[in-house]
Structure formats: C-alpha cells, structure tokens
Design a protein around this motif. Structure first.
Motif, PDB file in Angstrom:
ATOM      1  N   UNK A   1       0.829  -1.216   0.000  1.00 42.83           N
ATOM      2  CA  UNK A   1       0.000   0.000   0.000  1.00 42.83           C
ATOM      3  C   UNK A   1       0.859   1.260   0.000  1.00 42.83           C
ATOM      4  N   UNK A   2       2.033   1.193   0.661  1.00 40.99           N
ATOM      5  CA  UNK A   2       2.893   2.371   0.765  1.00 40.99           C
ATOM      6  C   UNK A   2       3.546   2.709  -0.576  1.00 40.99           C
ATOM      7  N   UNK A   3       3.847   1.693  -1.383  1.00 37.61           N
ATOM      8  CA  UNK A   3       4.549   1.956  -2.642  1.00 37.61           C
ATOM      9  C   UNK A   3       3.752   2.869  -3.581  1.00 37.61           C
ATOM     10  N   UNK A   4       2.472   2.551  -3.887  1.00 38.42           N
ATOM     11  CA  UNK A   4       1.733   3.492  -4.746  1.00 38.42           C
ATOM     12  C   UNK A   4       1.520   4.846  -4.090  1.00 38.42           C
ATOM     13  N   UNK A   5       1.400   4.850  -2.731  1.00 38.02           N
ATOM     14  CA  UNK A   5       1.258   6.141  -2.058  1.00 38.02           C
ATOM     15  C   UNK A   5       2.531   6.971  -2.211  1.00 38.02           C
ATOM     16  N   UNK A   6       3.674   6.310  -2.090  1.00 38.44           N
ATOM     17  CA  UNK A   6       4.943   7.030  -2.275  1.00 38.44           C
ATOM     18  C   UNK A   6       5.071   7.539  -3.706  1.00 38.44           C
ATOM     19  N   UNK A   7       4.640   6.705  -4.666  1.00 40.52           N
ATOM     20  CA  UNK A   7       4.667   7.154  -6.057  1.00 40.52           C
ATOM     21  C   UNK A   7       3.730   8.346  -6.268  1.00 40.52           C
ATOM     22  N   UNK A   8       2.545   8.262  -5.674  1.00 37.79           N
ATOM     23  CA  UNK A   8       1.582   9.360  -5.807  1.00 37.79           C
ATOM     24  C   UNK A   8       2.117  10.627  -5.150  1.00 37.79           C
ATOM     25  N   UNK A   9       2.761  10.461  -3.992  1.00 42.15           N
ATOM     26  CA  UNK A   9       3.339  11.615  -3.303  1.00 42.15           C
ATOM     27  C   UNK A   9       4.436  12.240  -4.148  1.00 42.15           C
ATOM     28  N   UNK A  10       5.275  11.393  -4.747  1.00 36.27           N
ATOM     29  CA  UNK A  10       6.342  11.885  -5.609  1.00 36.27           C
ATOM     30  C   UNK A  10       5.765  12.605  -6.824  1.00 36.27           C
ATOM     31  N   UNK A  11       4.732  12.024  -7.420  1.00 36.59           N
ATOM     32  CA  UNK A  11       4.101  12.658  -8.578  1.00 36.59           C
ATOM     33  C   UNK A  11       3.422  13.965  -8.196  1.00 36.59           C
ATOM     34  N   UNK A  12       2.749  13.967  -7.017  1.00 34.36           N
ATOM     35  CA  UNK A  12       2.093  15.191  -6.547  1.00 34.36           C
ATOM     36  C   UNK A  12       3.122  16.286  -6.291  1.00 34.36           C
ATOM     37  N   UNK A  13       4.257  15.900  -5.703  1.00 32.94           N
ATOM     38  CA  UNK A  13       5.323  16.885  -5.473  1.00 32.94           C
ATOM     39  C   UNK A  13       5.843  17.428  -6.797  1.00 32.94           C
ATOM     40  N   UNK A  14       5.950  16.557  -7.781  1.00 28.58           N
ATOM     41  CA  UNK A  14       6.407  16.990  -9.109  1.00 28.58           C
ATOM     42  C   UNK A  14       5.426  17.974  -9.737  1.00 28.58           C
ATOM     43  N   UNK A  15       4.149  17.638  -9.684  1.00 27.36           N
ATOM     44  CA  UNK A  15       3.148  18.552 -10.262  1.00 27.36           C
ATOM     45  C   UNK A  15       3.074  19.857  -9.465  1.00 27.36           C
ATOM     46  N   UNK A  16       3.246  19.768  -8.138  1.00 25.05           N
ATOM     47  CA  UNK A  16       3.283  20.988  -7.333  1.00 25.05           C
ATOM     48  C   UNK A  16       4.457  21.873  -7.724  1.00 25.05           C
ATOM     49  N   UNK A  17       5.625  21.267  -7.963  1.00 26.43           N
ATOM     50  CA  UNK A  17       6.795  22.024  -8.389  1.00 26.43           C
ATOM     51  C   UNK A  17       6.564  22.645  -9.766  1.00 26.43           C
ATOM     52  N   UNK A  18       5.909  21.906 -10.665  1.00 27.13           N
ATOM     53  CA  UNK A  18       5.584  22.473 -11.982  1.00 27.13           C
ATOM     54  C   UNK A  18       4.675  23.692 -11.840  1.00 27.13           C
ATOM     55  N   UNK A  19       3.710  23.614 -10.944  1.00 24.06           N
ATOM     56  CA  UNK A  19       2.824  24.754 -10.725  1.00 24.06           C
ATOM     57  C   UNK A  19       3.597  25.964 -10.202  1.00 24.06           C
TER      58      UNK A  19
END
Length: 726
Positions: A464-482
């Motif tokens: 369960x943690x692996x997809x959450x970590x991936x989602x967190x990483x992706x969310x951080x990436x999109x936040x940085x793009x914003x």
C-alpha cells in the motif's frame, strides 16, 4: 502514440472506446479495420467484452469479410509493445503439425491504431475464435463424462505443448480457455504470457485469484507460471468426468471458478469443497486433490509440472472407469505425489522422514539358564513354605513367607536380566529422545502462523505504501511544476509591463531632455547679462561691486530672494538665494532692492523663454531612441531567459521525478525479492512442519506402542513364559 504525462499515460475507458467505434471509418487507419462493422448491443452501440485492463470488441472487416477480436487497452502496461512483439515472434515459430491442437490464435499489435479524442492508442487485432468459454461448455456438457474426460486429456496436451516450448500463459482460467465445436481448446488473452525472450522482465499481472497459488507474487514471471493453475483445472475436469454431479454441487451459477476457489487454497483445512474431493471414492480424484492441497503451500519454483505427472497415452487408452471400481481410499503419496502417480514422476516435494523401523519386543522368546533357575526356585520356595507351616515354624523370626519373597525377588532379578526388557527400554528411550528433539507441531504451527501474519501485514503495508509514495512523488512533481509556472508567469508579467512602458518612458525621456536643453539655454542667456553692465533700478556701481564680491555677477547667479526680520533694528531685510541654494546677505541690499533684482531677473527669464528651442535635435532624439532600444533588447532577452529558466527548472523537476521513481522501483524490487524469499522460506517451513508433524505423530504412536509393549513384559507374563514358553 504520444508519451505519457507524468508517471503513466492515461488510457480511455471502455465506454470511450465504444463511442469512438461508432465511427470506425474515422477512428481507424488500418485497412482491414477502417470502416469495420462492430457487433452491436440492443441499443445499437458497439458491444464490449470488458475485462480488468481492456475491452474487447468484435469487428468484421469490410475488405476481407473476416471477423476479428479487437482488444482496446484501458490501462498502461510497461513495455507493452516489446512484450507483444516477443510473444508474436515466438508463437509464429510454432509448427502447427507439432501441436496437439490449434490452441494459439494469430494476432497483430498495432501501436497507433485507434483515435479516441485527440490522441491515438494501441490495439491488439486477434483472430476471432468461434468457441465458448470452458465454464459455458461445462454448463452444457458436464453430464457427458466421456467428453469431459477427453477435454481433460486435451487440456493436459495443451499444457504439454506450452511446457515443450518454454511458454507460460500466465492466467489460465475458465474465461481464457475456449472450447471449439470440435472440442479442442483455444487460448486467448496473451497479456501476461511468458516466452524466453522476456526472461528478466517482471510480470504484468497475477492471474485470476481462483486459479493461482497463494504464494504467487507480482514479481513471479517465468516458464513455471501455469503449474498451479494447470493442476487446479486438470483436477476439476477429472473430478467432473468421474462424478458429473460435482458441477452442480460445487460450482455456482456464473461463478468465477470451476470447482475450487482461492479460499480453498489458503485454508484447505476448512474447505468443504476440497474435503469433498479429498474423500472422493475415485482414487485419481482424491490423489489430485491431495496434490493440489500440498502444492498450495509450496513456492512456484518447487511445483512439479502437470506434464510429468500425467504419462503420455494414446487416445484409445482413455477409458472412464466407474467410481464404484475405486471404492478404496487414495494410496499414500510418494514424495508429495498421489499414489496413482507412482512410477510416472520422481518426487517434487521433499520426502517425509520414515517412521521408526526398530520394533519393540512385546513378548519373551528363548529361556536362558537364569530363567530355568528362576523356574526351579519357585517350586522349591513354595515347598519350603509349606513345610515350614506343617512343622510349625510360623513363629520363627523370618516367618513362612520369607521363601516366597525370596523367589519373587529372584524372579524380578531374572526378568530384569532379559534382553527383551533392555530392548524395550532402549526403543522407548530412543523414541522419547527423538520426540524431545522435535518441536511441538502445535506450537510450531502457531509460531509459523504468527510469523506469516506479521509478514503479511508488513507486506500489505509495503504494497500500500509503494503506490502512495509514487503518488506523493508525482504530486510533489506537479506541485513544483505549478510553482515554476507561477514564477514564470509573474516574471513575464513584470517584463511585459516594462516592455509595454518603454513608449511612455521614451516620451518622458524626450520631455526631460527638451526641458534640460531649454533650461540650459535660459541659463546661458542669463549668464551673459551682467548686473554691472545693465543694473536694475536702484543698483548702482557700488552695490554691483558688492554683489560681484558676494558671487552675484549675472542674472544666472541667483534665483530670487527671501525676506528676513532684523530683530535688533526692528526692520525687514532680504537675503539673495544663489543658484546653488545658498542664501547670502549683501550690505545695502534690502527688501526693495532685492525685489528690483528679482523683477529684473524675471524679465530676462521671460525674454529668454520666449526664444528658447521647442524641440530636440535629430541627434539627441536618436540617442534617446537608441537607449530605449537597448533597454527593449535587454528586456526581450530577459523575457526569453525566463522561458529558458522555466524549461530548465521543469527538466530538473522531471529528472528528480524520474530519479525518485527509479529509486522507488529499485527499493520495491529489492523488497519484492526479499518478500519472495520470505514466502519461499515460509513455504519450506510449512513443508518441514508438515513433515515434522507426520514424523511427530509417527514417533508418538511408536512411543505409545513401545510403552504398551514394555507393559506387556510384566512379571506375571515373565512367570507364565517360564512355565508355558508363551
């Protein structure tokens, strides 16, 4: 096909594909699919056969008239094109003459075949098989025992074909096994198929849960993928062939299984379905059920292939034997395989330890001289006792019972010297020592269950943690793009505003330059008007000299005056204001003369302003324009650098995302490898526990038998042996 945005590309849903397929003339480029006629529902919409990761549509080509199954993907599959190319190449090498039946269907992977919205997506074009699913076929034919048994044999032949060519389907189940009109099998859905060219890649799915080993993980991918599901399907078909009523008893209408489900594999002890087949009177059915139960707790790489357990037979050798002929229980397994397989395959499981072979004696055998002596002593001692009673020695110090006690003691000594007693004690002692060396099966099972539950909980958390970590990483990436876009937008807004203001800045610069030129012209004219040469009214040569000494020679040397109050004389004086802003008091210049000087200067200023220049020269304007253009070029370059800096920041963020995803993938792969090793260790512990449990039971039974044998070597039996030999 465009690249995925972020970590994975979004694929259309089945409904979106169905909408696009209403206009196949527009959505397809492939000549056989362009303008194809889809099979429609009652509402006139393309009929989908939906799965977990794709939707399949039936399309009839207008050019060839052939019918195809077109698979439209609804999720991202890593290395999808590479996998299908490898699978297609491998299947194309198969010689139909060498196959037991035409189970493989031709297909073509089309990377950019269908247009949905503004993007194009891949599809899989496969030959349409005129066949029904295995479960549907069994609904109609389960009562035909010969046909079901023949299908079981054909299924085994299909598995043999796959094994011979090092191919694994990856998801053998009732929906992916089709039965044609000639009762031969067809395989569909090659998404998770393994071929040798894909060795080293991970799996893309875990297969249908009701057909897979509980120990199969996401990272399992190899030629042994189908072994457990092959045993399950083969068992189901053979069981139905033996007793057709099992289909109605154990199968549920529209159930996603044949006879067994995932729960039967994970908890075999509490499975009523599995127990029904374990106790089945047909020895083959019970043996296969016992094998499936055993394999459910073993790693995939330890499972025996079905092809080795079922010997090759000619078609004429297939005979359905009535279950009444097999009323006996299943024979004991040899090395984990059912008894009916003996002689066909070597054991795949670790052999169980044999029960103790040393027998404990339960009777006395050959008399020894000591036994003869004991046998002689008893009559003598009894005679002495009788004689003592007759002659009246009952009051003697030792009494008449002393000879009897002596004979009994001698008998005990004689029995203790018997080798049977020593052997019985040695056997019981050895069994007890072996039992002490074995762990208590109940405690060991409890510890194994506890360790497995702890491991499963940790694995569930990790999974369960692996997809959450991936989602967190992706969310951080999109936040940085914003944030990058916000900074870029603000900076561009600032620069655009400055560029837009250059015209106004130019006008201001022109006005300032003209004002400066006019001011210099007026000052130059004033500087030429000497006070001494053209004195104002009331200013004589003496005052002009005093003014010159104070620095006021021309009209340009002062700008006006300020009145001051002289408290000492109670009078009003005046101070002249120089051009540098300093104020001076010149003797003789009072308020009246200061006013005259100021009026004189104002007249001169007005006269100069009347003739001052009203525009700049061409050279002055060109200089200002050049300065504005230089500033415009600098701002434009800065504007371009803003976009370049934003792109560099986006590239850096993308690199950090990819590095983070690679790190998470590496960590997850390593964790998956550790988990697989843990699962294998649990499986080995379970097998060892099962063997030790059998060993413990055998030793316990042997110890009880040895103890019973030892009790049979009693003193009474010893005395009976002395006189009867038995």
């Amino acid at each position: 096909m465009g690249p995925a945005t972020g970590s994975q590309r979004r694929f259309p849903s089945g409904a979106e594909y169905a909408e696009a397929l209403q206009h196949t003339q527009l959505c397809f480029r492939h000549p056989e699919l362009k303008g194809a006629r889809p099979e429609l529902t009652g509402l006139g919409l393309p009929r989908p056969i939906s799965g977990a990761f794709a939707s399949v549509f039936s399309l009839t080509s207008p050019s060839s008239g052939r019918r195809y199954a077109v698979k439209c993907f609804t999720r991202h599959v890593p290395d999808q094109e590479r996998r299908y190319e490898a699978i297609s190449s491998r299947l194309a090498l198969l010689d139909p003459a060498e196959l037991s039946q035409p189970w493989n269907l031709g297909f073509e992977y089309l990377p950019d075949a269908i247009s949905v919205g503004r993007e194009r997506y891949p599809v899989l074009k496969m030959e349409w098989a005129e066949a029904v699913t295995l479960s549907s076929w069994l609904d109609d034919n389960h009562a035909d025992r010969i046909a079901v048994d023949r299908l079981a044999d054909r299924f085994e032949e299909l598995i043999r074909d796959l094994a011979d060519h090092q191919i694994a389907h990856g998801d053998l189940q009732h929906g992916n096994l089709l039965v044609a009109s000639d009762d031969t099998l067809r395989l569909v859905d090659y998404d998770g198929m393994y071929v040798p060219a894909l060795a080293g890649l991970g799996g893309t799915e875990r297969g249908h849960r009701n057909y897979q080993s509980p120990l199969r993980g996401n990272d399992d991918f190899g030629a042994d993928l189908d072994r457990f599901s092959a045993w399950v399907i083969f068992l189901s078909l053979k069981a139905i062939a033996s007793e057709p009523a099992l289909w109605s008893r154990l199968h549920e209408p529209s159930g996603e299984f044949l006879l067994l489900t995932e729960d039967d594999f994970t908890s075999p002890a509490g499975s009523a379905r599995l127990q029904t087949m374990l106790t089945h009177p047909d020895r083959m059915v019970s043996g296969l059920a016992d094998q499936v139960r055993t394999l459910a707790c073993q790693p995939l790489d330890m499972l025996p292939p079905l092809t080795l357990a079922v010997p090759r037979q000619s078609p004429a050798a297939t005979v359905i034997t009535d279950t009444t002929a097999h009323s006996g229980a299943a024979a004991p397994s040899t090395g984990g395989l059912p008894g009916w397989m003996a002689g066909h395959v070597a054991s795949a499981a670790s052999p169980t330890q044999p029960a103790p072979s040393v027998a404990s004696p339960d009777r006395f055998e050959v008399r020894t001289p000591l036994d003869v002596a004991v046998a002689v002593v008893w009559p003598l001692m009894l005679a002495v006792t009788v004689l003592a009673l007759v002659v009246g020695l009952s009051t003697a110090p030792f009494g008449p019972a002393v000879p009897v006690f002596a004979a009994a003691a001698f008998s005990v000594f004689g029995r203790a010297r018997r080798t049977e007693r020593a052997q019985a004690r040695a056997v019981l002692s050895g069994l007890t020592a072996e039992l002490d060396q074995l762990d208590d099966p109940v405690k060991a099972e409890g510890k194994l269950r506890k360790d497995r539950a702890k491991f499963d909980a940790a694995e569930a958390k990790r999974t369960a943690d692996h997809p959450r970590a991936q989602s967190k990483l992706t969310a951080s990436y999109h936040g940085e793009l914003q944030q990058i876009e916000k900074r870029r937008f603000r900076r561009r807004q600032e620069l655009d505003k400055k560029i837009a203001g250059l015209s106004e800045e130019r006008g201001k610069a022109l006005r300032t330059a003209l004002a400066t030129r006019q001011s210099a012209y007026v000052r130059e004219r004033l500087g030429r008007r000497l006070i001494a040469q053209n004195p104002p009214h009331g200013i004589g040569p003496k005052l002009a000299a005093r003014l010159a000494a104070a620095g006021v020679r021309t009209a340009a040397d002062f700008t006006g005056y300020r009145t001051v109050h002289n408290a000492r004389y109670d009078s009003v004086g005046a101070e002249l204001v120089l051009s540098n802003g300093r104020r001076i008091d010149v003797e003789g210049i009072g308020e009246a003369r200061a006013m005259a000087l100021d009026a004189w200067r104002r007249q001169l200023v007005a006269a100069a302003e009347a003739v001052q220049p009203t525009e700049l020269t061409a050279q002055e304007r060109q200089s200002i324009d050049q300065g504005i253009e230089v500033r415009r070029a600098r701002l434009t370059a800065e504007l371009r650098s803003v976009d370049a800096a934003a792109e560099a920041s986006r590239t850096k963020a993308q690199k950090e995302l990819e590095d983070g995803q690679a790190r998470l993938t590496r960590e997850n792969t390593l964790a998956g490898d550790r988990a697989r090793r843990h699962r294998q260790e649990f499986s080995r512990r379970a097998v060892t526990l099962q063997q030790n449990s059998v060993r413990h039971a055998a030793l316990s039974s042997a110890a009880e038998t040895a103890e019973a044998h030892q009790r049979r070597l009693s003193l009474v039996r010893y005395l009976r042996f002395l006189y009867t030999g038995r």
